[in-house]
Every structure is written in structure tokens, then in C-alpha cells.
Design a protein around this motif. Structure first.
Motif, mmCIF file in Angstrom:
data_model
loop_
_atom_site.group_PDB
_atom_site.id
_atom_site.type_symbol
_atom_site.label_atom_id
_atom_site.label_comp_id
_atom_site.label_asym_id
_atom_site.label_seq_id
_atom_site.Cartn_x
_atom_site.Cartn_y
_atom_site.Cartn_z
ATOM 1 N N CYS A 44 0.848 -1.183 0.000
ATOM 2 C CA CYS A 44 0.000 0.000 0.000
ATOM 3 C C CYS A 44 0.888 1.239 0.000
ATOM 4 O O CYS A 44 1.708 1.424 0.893
ATOM 5 C CB CYS A 44 -0.892 -0.010 1.231
ATOM 6 S SG CYS A 44 -2.101 1.301 1.260
ATOM 7 N N ALA A 46 1.998 4.801 0.727
ATOM 8 C CA ALA A 46 1.671 5.852 1.683
ATOM 9 C C ALA A 46 1.358 7.168 0.979
ATOM 10 O O ALA A 46 0.627 8.003 1.496
ATOM 11 C CB ALA A 46 2.824 6.043 2.662
ATOM 12 N N GLN A 49 -2.152 6.072 -1.463
ATOM 13 C CA GLN A 49 -3.282 5.447 -0.779
ATOM 14 C C GLN A 49 -3.228 5.729 0.727
ATOM 15 O O GLN A 49 -3.389 4.831 1.542
ATOM 16 C CB GLN A 49 -3.252 3.935 -1.019
ATOM 17 C CG GLN A 49 -3.322 3.542 -2.479
ATOM 18 C CD GLN A 49 -2.911 2.099 -2.665
ATOM 19 O OE1 GLN A 49 -1.807 1.723 -2.326
ATOM 20 N NE2 GLN A 49 -3.809 1.301 -3.211
ATOM 21 N N ALA A 50 -3.024 6.955 1.070
ATOM 22 C CA ALA A 50 -2.813 7.317 2.481
ATOM 23 C C ALA A 50 -3.958 6.871 3.386
ATOM 24 O O ALA A 50 -3.725 6.293 4.455
ATOM 25 C CB ALA A 50 -2.585 8.814 2.610
ATOM 26 N N LYS A 51 -5.192 7.106 2.992
ATOM 27 C CA LYS A 51 -6.326 6.725 3.836
ATOM 28 C C LYS A 51 -6.393 5.214 4.006
ATOM 29 O O LYS A 51 -6.609 4.716 5.111
ATOM 30 C CB LYS A 51 -7.636 7.246 3.268
ATOM 31 C CG LYS A 51 -8.805 6.916 4.203
ATOM 32 C CD LYS A 51 -10.138 7.300 3.634
ATOM 33 C CE LYS A 51 -11.313 6.945 4.484
ATOM 34 N NZ LYS A 51 -11.230 5.798 5.353
ATOM 35 N N GLU A 52 -6.200 4.487 2.918
ATOM 36 C CA GLU A 52 -6.224 3.021 3.004
ATOM 37 C C GLU A 52 -5.121 2.517 3.933
ATOM 38 O O GLU A 52 -5.341 1.615 4.743
ATOM 39 C CB GLU A 52 -6.062 2.394 1.623
ATOM 40 C CG GLU A 52 -6.163 0.887 1.647
ATOM 41 C CD GLU A 52 -6.057 0.256 0.282
ATOM 42 O OE1 GLU A 52 -5.862 -0.959 0.223
ATOM 43 O OE2 GLU A 52 -6.157 0.968 -0.735
ATOM 44 N N LEU A 53 -3.942 3.118 3.846
ATOM 45 C CA LEU A 53 -2.838 2.721 4.719
ATOM 46 C C LEU A 53 -3.181 2.964 6.180
ATOM 47 O O LEU A 53 -2.973 2.100 7.034
ATOM 48 C CB LEU A 53 -1.559 3.467 4.342
ATOM 49 C CG LEU A 53 -0.347 3.169 5.219
ATOM 50 C CD1 LEU A 53 0.023 1.695 5.162
ATOM 51 C CD2 LEU A 53 0.818 4.038 4.796
ATOM 52 N N VAL A 54 -3.749 4.109 6.494
ATOM 53 C CA VAL A 54 -4.149 4.411 7.873
ATOM 54 C C VAL A 54 -5.198 3.406 8.339
ATOM 55 O O VAL A 54 -5.137 2.911 9.468
ATOM 56 C CB VAL A 54 -4.664 5.865 7.997
ATOM 57 C CG1 VAL A 54 -5.322 6.106 9.342
ATOM 58 C CG2 VAL A 54 -3.532 6.851 7.764
ATOM 59 N N ASP A 55 -6.144 3.070 7.490
ATOM 60 C CA ASP A 55 -7.171 2.087 7.841
ATOM 61 C C ASP A 55 -6.546 0.719 8.134
ATOM 62 O O ASP A 55 -6.937 0.037 9.089
ATOM 63 C CB ASP A 55 -8.206 1.951 6.726
ATOM 64 C CG ASP A 55 -9.086 3.172 6.578
ATOM 65 O OD1 ASP A 55 -9.107 4.021 7.508
ATOM 66 O OD2 ASP A 55 -9.742 3.301 5.520
ATOM 67 N N LEU A 57 -3.409 0.099 9.098
ATOM 68 C CA LEU A 57 -2.658 0.185 10.349
ATOM 69 C C LEU A 57 -3.583 0.177 11.560
ATOM 70 O O LEU A 57 -3.316 -0.502 12.558
ATOM 71 C CB LEU A 57 -1.771 1.424 10.351
ATOM 72 C CG LEU A 57 -0.625 1.411 9.340
ATOM 73 C CD1 LEU A 57 0.058 2.768 9.307
ATOM 74 C CD2 LEU A 57 0.361 0.302 9.640
ATOM 75 N N ASN A 58 -4.678 0.908 11.482
ATOM 76 C CA ASN A 58 -5.641 0.917 12.584
ATOM 77 C C ASN A 58 -6.240 -0.463 12.815
ATOM 78 O O ASN A 58 -6.443 -0.885 13.951
ATOM 79 C CB ASN A 58 -6.750 1.941 12.338
ATOM 80 C CG ASN A 58 -6.286 3.354 12.552
ATOM 81 O OD1 ASN A 58 -5.345 3.604 13.304
ATOM 82 N ND2 ASN A 58 -6.926 4.298 11.889
ATOM 83 N N ASN A 61 -3.654 -2.535 14.556
ATOM 84 C CA ASN A 61 -3.438 -2.044 15.918
ATOM 85 C C ASN A 61 -4.575 -2.414 16.865
ATOM 86 O O ASN A 61 -4.383 -2.451 18.081
ATOM 87 C CB ASN A 61 -3.220 -0.538 15.935
ATOM 88 C CG ASN A 61 -1.846 -0.163 15.447
ATOM 89 O OD1 ASN A 61 -0.904 -0.935 15.565
ATOM 90 N ND2 ASN A 61 -1.715 1.019 14.888
#
Length: 66
Positions: A44, A46, A49-55, A57-58, A61
Motif C-alpha cells: 500500500c 503511503a 493510498q494514504a487513507k487506506e494505509l491508515v485504515d 494500520l488501525n 493495531n
């Protein structure tokens, strides 16, 4: 985040930015396999696809599994 739900026990997540990283990913997976360590690969960007990457990772986590 279907991949997160498929984790069953300790797993190393290998995050990469693009398919061009596959030669490096393969070396990491080979090393992990020698020690029978389960891994999962996620590609992915960064930047693209920043939003997808954050999703992703969340999701990892908050995953119940180690």
C-alpha cells in the motif's frame, strides 16, 4: 480489512509501498519461514493510498491477536 481477520496467532506483517519491493519482501519471508514464523504481506503506497494505509494500520493495531 479482511486480511486482519485471517490472522491466527503470532504473525509478522510486512508492509511495502509497491510491487517493486517484492524482491525484498521475498528475502524477508524466506528468513521468517526458516524459523516457521507466519507472515502476511500488505502492499500500500503511503503517498497514493494514504487513507487506506491508515485504515490498515488501525485494523492491525486493534486486532485481538498478537
Amino acid at each position: 480489512m479482511n486480511h486482519v481477520n485471517k490472522i491466527n496467532g503470532p504473525t509478522v506483517v510486512i508492509m511495502a509501498g509497491s510491487d517493486s519491493d517484492i524482491p525484498h519482501i521475498d528475502k524477508i519471508r524466506d528468513a521468517l519461514n526458516k524459523y516457521e514464523i507466519t507472515s502476511q504481506v500488505r502492499i500500500c503506497s503511503a503517498h497514493k493510498q494514504a487513507k487506506e494505509l491508515v485504515d490498515i494500520l488501525n485494523a492491525y493495531n486493534t486486532c485481538k491477536f498478537p
